[in-house]
Design a protein around this motif. Structure first.
Motif, PDB file in Angstrom:
ATOM      1  N   LEU A   1     -69.360  45.899  97.821  1.00 24.11           N
ATOM      2  CA  LEU A   1     -69.143  44.519  97.391  1.00 24.11           C
ATOM      3  C   LEU A   1     -69.737  43.518  98.369  1.00 24.11           C
ATOM      4  O   LEU A   1     -70.167  42.427  97.974  1.00 24.11           O
ATOM      5  N   ASP A   2     -69.777  43.886  99.659  1.00 24.31           N
ATOM      6  CA  ASP A   2     -70.346  42.970 100.641  1.00 24.31           C
ATOM      7  C   ASP A   2     -71.828  42.726 100.374  1.00 24.31           C
ATOM      8  O   ASP A   2     -72.331  41.609 100.524  1.00 24.31           O
ATOM      9  N   PHE A   3     -72.538  43.784  99.923  1.00 24.83           N
ATOM     10  CA  PHE A   3     -73.960  43.617  99.624  1.00 24.83           C
ATOM     11  C   PHE A   3     -74.149  42.840  98.321  1.00 24.83           C
ATOM     12  O   PHE A   3     -75.110  42.094  98.183  1.00 24.83           O
ATOM     13  N   VAL A   4     -73.221  43.017  97.373  1.00 24.42           N
ATOM     14  CA  VAL A   4     -73.287  42.239  96.127  1.00 24.42           C
ATOM     15  C   VAL A   4     -73.238  40.750  96.454  1.00 24.42           C
ATOM     16  O   VAL A   4     -74.027  39.949  95.927  1.00 24.42           O
ATOM     17  N   VAL A   5     -72.318  40.376  97.338  1.00 21.84           N
ATOM     18  CA  VAL A   5     -72.197  38.969  97.744  1.00 21.84           C
ATOM     19  C   VAL A   5     -73.461  38.513  98.470  1.00 21.84           C
ATOM     20  O   VAL A   5     -73.978  37.415  98.229  1.00 21.84           O
ATOM     21  N   LYS A   6     -73.973  39.379  99.349  1.00 22.70           N
ATOM     22  CA  LYS A   6     -75.154  39.036 100.141  1.00 22.70           C
ATOM     23  C   LYS A   6     -76.375  38.818  99.261  1.00 22.70           C
ATOM     24  O   LYS A   6     -77.114  37.832  99.437  1.00 22.70           O
ATOM     25  N   ILE A   7     -76.599  39.717  98.304  1.00 25.33           N
ATOM     26  CA  ILE A   7     -77.800  39.591  97.481  1.00 25.33           C
ATOM     27  C   ILE A   7     -77.651  38.468  96.456  1.00 25.33           C
ATOM     28  O   ILE A   7     -78.630  37.829  96.066  1.00 25.33           O
ATOM     29  N   ALA A   8     -76.413  38.180  96.050  1.00 18.80           N
ATOM     30  CA  ALA A   8     -76.177  37.046  95.145  1.00 18.80           C
ATOM     31  C   ALA A   8     -76.506  35.740  95.861  1.00 18.80           C
ATOM     32  O   ALA A   8     -77.147  34.839  95.291  1.00 18.80           O
ATOM     33  N   ASP A   9     -76.086  35.632  97.117  1.00 20.49           N
ATOM     34  CA  ASP A   9     -76.407  34.437  97.905  1.00 20.49           C
ATOM     35  C   ASP A   9     -77.914  34.341  98.144  1.00 20.49           C
ATOM     36  O   ASP A   9     -78.490  33.254  98.125  1.00 20.49           O
ATOM     37  N   TYR A  10     -78.542  35.482  98.359  1.00 21.97           N
ATOM     38  CA  TYR A  10     -79.983  35.518  98.639  1.00 21.97           C
ATOM     39  C   TYR A  10     -80.789  34.972  97.453  1.00 21.97           C
ATOM     40  O   TYR A  10     -81.755  34.232  97.641  1.00 21.97           O
ATOM     41  N   TYR A  11     -80.366  35.319  96.245  1.00 16.45           N
ATOM     42  CA  TYR A  11     -81.083  34.857  95.055  1.00 16.45           C
ATOM     43  C   TYR A  11     -80.463  33.602  94.446  1.00 16.45           C
ATOM     44  O   TYR A  11     -80.874  33.146  93.374  1.00 16.45           O
ATOM     45  N   HIS A  12     -79.446  33.066  95.109  1.00 15.58           N
ATOM     46  CA  HIS A  12     -78.797  31.821  94.674  1.00 15.58           C
ATOM     47  C   HIS A  12     -78.215  31.935  93.260  1.00 15.58           C
ATOM     48  O   HIS A  12     -78.422  31.066  92.404  1.00 15.58           O
ATOM     49  N   VAL A  13     -77.537  33.034  93.005  1.00 12.49           N
ATOM     50  CA  VAL A  13     -76.844  33.227  91.735  1.00 12.49           C
ATOM     51  C   VAL A  13     -75.415  33.670  92.036  1.00 12.49           C
ATOM     52  O   VAL A  13     -75.077  33.991  93.181  1.00 12.49           O
ATOM     53  N   SER A  14     -74.578  33.694  91.013  1.00  8.55           N
ATOM     54  CA  SER A  14     -73.196  34.118  91.211  1.00  8.55           C
ATOM     55  C   SER A  14     -73.095  35.640  91.186  1.00  8.55           C
ATOM     56  O   SER A  14     -73.970  36.330  90.653  1.00  8.55           O
ATOM     57  N   CYS A  15     -72.020  36.156  91.752  1.00  8.40           N
ATOM     58  CA  CYS A  15     -71.781  37.598  91.719  1.00  8.40           C
ATOM     59  C   CYS A  15     -71.573  38.062  90.270  1.00  8.40           C
ATOM     60  O   CYS A  15     -72.000  39.163  89.906  1.00  8.40           O
ATOM     61  N   ASP A  16     -70.945  37.225  89.454  1.00 16.28           N
ATOM     62  CA  ASP A  16     -70.738  37.588  88.049  1.00 16.28           C
ATOM     63  C   ASP A  16     -72.067  37.761  87.333  1.00 16.28           C
ATOM     64  O   ASP A  16     -72.233  38.661  86.506  1.00 16.28           O
ATOM     65  N   TYR A  17     -73.030  36.900  87.654  1.00 16.04           N
ATOM     66  CA  TYR A  17     -74.339  37.001  87.017  1.00 16.04           C
ATOM     67  C   TYR A  17     -75.049  38.275  87.446  1.00 16.04           C
ATOM     68  O   TYR A  17     -75.607  39.014  86.622  1.00 16.04           O
ATOM     69  N   ILE A  18     -75.028  38.545  88.747  1.00 13.65           N
ATOM     70  CA  ILE A  18     -75.777  39.697  89.252  1.00 13.65           C
ATOM     71  C   ILE A  18     -75.146  41.012  88.799  1.00 13.65           C
ATOM     72  O   ILE A  18     -75.803  42.051  88.763  1.00 13.65           O
ATOM     73  N   LEU A  19     -73.862  40.970  88.414  1.00 11.04           N
ATOM     74  CA  LEU A  19     -73.197  42.165  87.901  1.00 11.04           C
ATOM     75  C   LEU A  19     -73.276  42.258  86.374  1.00 11.04           C
ATOM     76  O   LEU A  19     -72.763  43.197  85.776  1.00 11.04           O
ATOM     77  N   GLY A  20     -73.916  41.244  85.752  1.00  7.65           N
ATOM     78  CA  GLY A  20     -74.066  41.266  84.299  1.00  7.65           C
ATOM     79  C   GLY A  20     -72.835  40.833  83.539  1.00  7.65           C
ATOM     80  O   GLY A  20     -72.719  41.081  82.342  1.00  7.65           O
ATOM     81  N   ARG A  21     -71.927  40.120  84.224  1.00 14.46           N
ATOM     82  CA  ARG A  21     -70.690  39.697  83.565  1.00 14.46           C
ATOM     83  C   ARG A  21     -70.843  38.358  82.858  1.00 14.46           C
ATOM     84  O   ARG A  21     -69.990  37.956  82.073  1.00 14.46           O
ATOM     85  N   THR A  22     -71.902  37.633  83.139  1.00  8.94           N
ATOM     86  CA  THR A  22     -72.162  36.359  82.499  1.00  8.94           C
ATOM     87  C   THR A  22     -73.657  36.123  82.462  1.00  8.94           C
ATOM     88  O   THR A  22     -74.394  36.622  83.309  1.00  8.94           O
ATOM     89  N   ALA A  23     -74.109  35.366  81.442  1.00 11.82           N
ATOM     90  CA  ALA A  23     -75.532  35.038  81.335  1.00 11.82           C
ATOM     91  C   ALA A  23     -75.866  33.775  82.124  1.00 11.82           C
ATOM     92  O   ALA A  23     -77.026  33.420  82.260  1.00 11.82           O
TER      93      ALA A  23
END
Length: 220
Positions: free
Chosen positions: A45-67
């Motif tokens: 989960l720590d990397f999910v947060v890190k890569i979401a911040d890196y691409y300036h998107v939410s964790c929900d988006y990067i996990l496919g939970r929202t468009a």
């Protein structure tokens, strides 16, 4: 995290980054990032947060939970309230993929300057909508068929034929001139050009292309 590999790969390519460059900036090895993008390994989960911040998107988006890239939940209609949350999220994402991709298609059609090409592509898309609407409408046999004038037994074949004709005509126009003698202007395109001209819609198009080609590869 079944959507995670596809989305992080899409975001990297959208930014025009090599896997090596992205891995370096994220502080992981290229091999590990490759495993994440291929779905071979799951990250923490720590990397999910890190890569979401890196691409300036939410964790929900990067996990496919929202468009929505900002993680804002989609507006749910009354008809959708009985659909499971996961299904709602998928429907919302797919709707956005198709809608945004269509925006790009019509934008490119305007650049061609050809009314003939516009008419043929529009006809193709309209028949696609007709076919799906009629199929869904007919799921319930009690629905009145007076809405359609073509008999149920023949509409599928006729609509597919009409679609094939529109696609063939569109290809012919692209190779020469339309019915009015207008030469189709061929815009210079690349992922960078599309992203620059359609910053909001381009990610959806890239996602749609990737998903479609994944399905196509399974047919080979």
């Amino acid at each position: 995290m079944s959507d995670f590999p596809r989305i992080v790969t899409l975001l990297r390519k959208e930014r025009g980054l090599s896997q090596k460059q992205a891995a370096l900036e994220l502080g992981v090895s290229q091999a590990l990032l490759s495993h994440y993008e291929k779905g071979i390994r799951e990250c923490g989960l720590d990397f999910v947060v890190k890569i979401a911040d890196y691409y300036h998107v939410s964790c929900d988006y990067i996990l496919g939970r929202t468009a929505d890239r900002n993680g804002i939940p989609p507006q749910v209609s009354v008809a959708e309230e009985t659909v499971p949350p996961r299904t709602n999220a998928v429907l919302s994402m797919n709707r956005k993929l198709v809608s945004n991709s269509l925006d790009i298609i019509f934008g490119l059609l305007e650049q061609t300057g050809s009314k003939g090409l516009n008419a043929e592509v529009t006809s193709y898309l309209m028949v696609s909508v007709y076919k799906m609407v009629r199929m869904l409408y007919s799921v319930n046999p009690k629905n009145p068929q007076a809405m359609f004038s073509i008999m149920p037994e023949v509409y599928a074949g006729l609509s597919t034929a009409l679609q094939s004709i529109a696609e063939t005509n569109a290809r012919c126009v692209c190779l020469g001139k339309d019915a009015e003698g207008v030469v189709v202007h061929a815009p210079a395109l690349s992922p960078d050009v599309i992203s620059r001209h359609y910053p909001e819609s381009a990610p959806s198009l890239y996602h749609l292309i990737q998903k479609t080609e994944e399905k196509m590869k399974k047919l080979q």
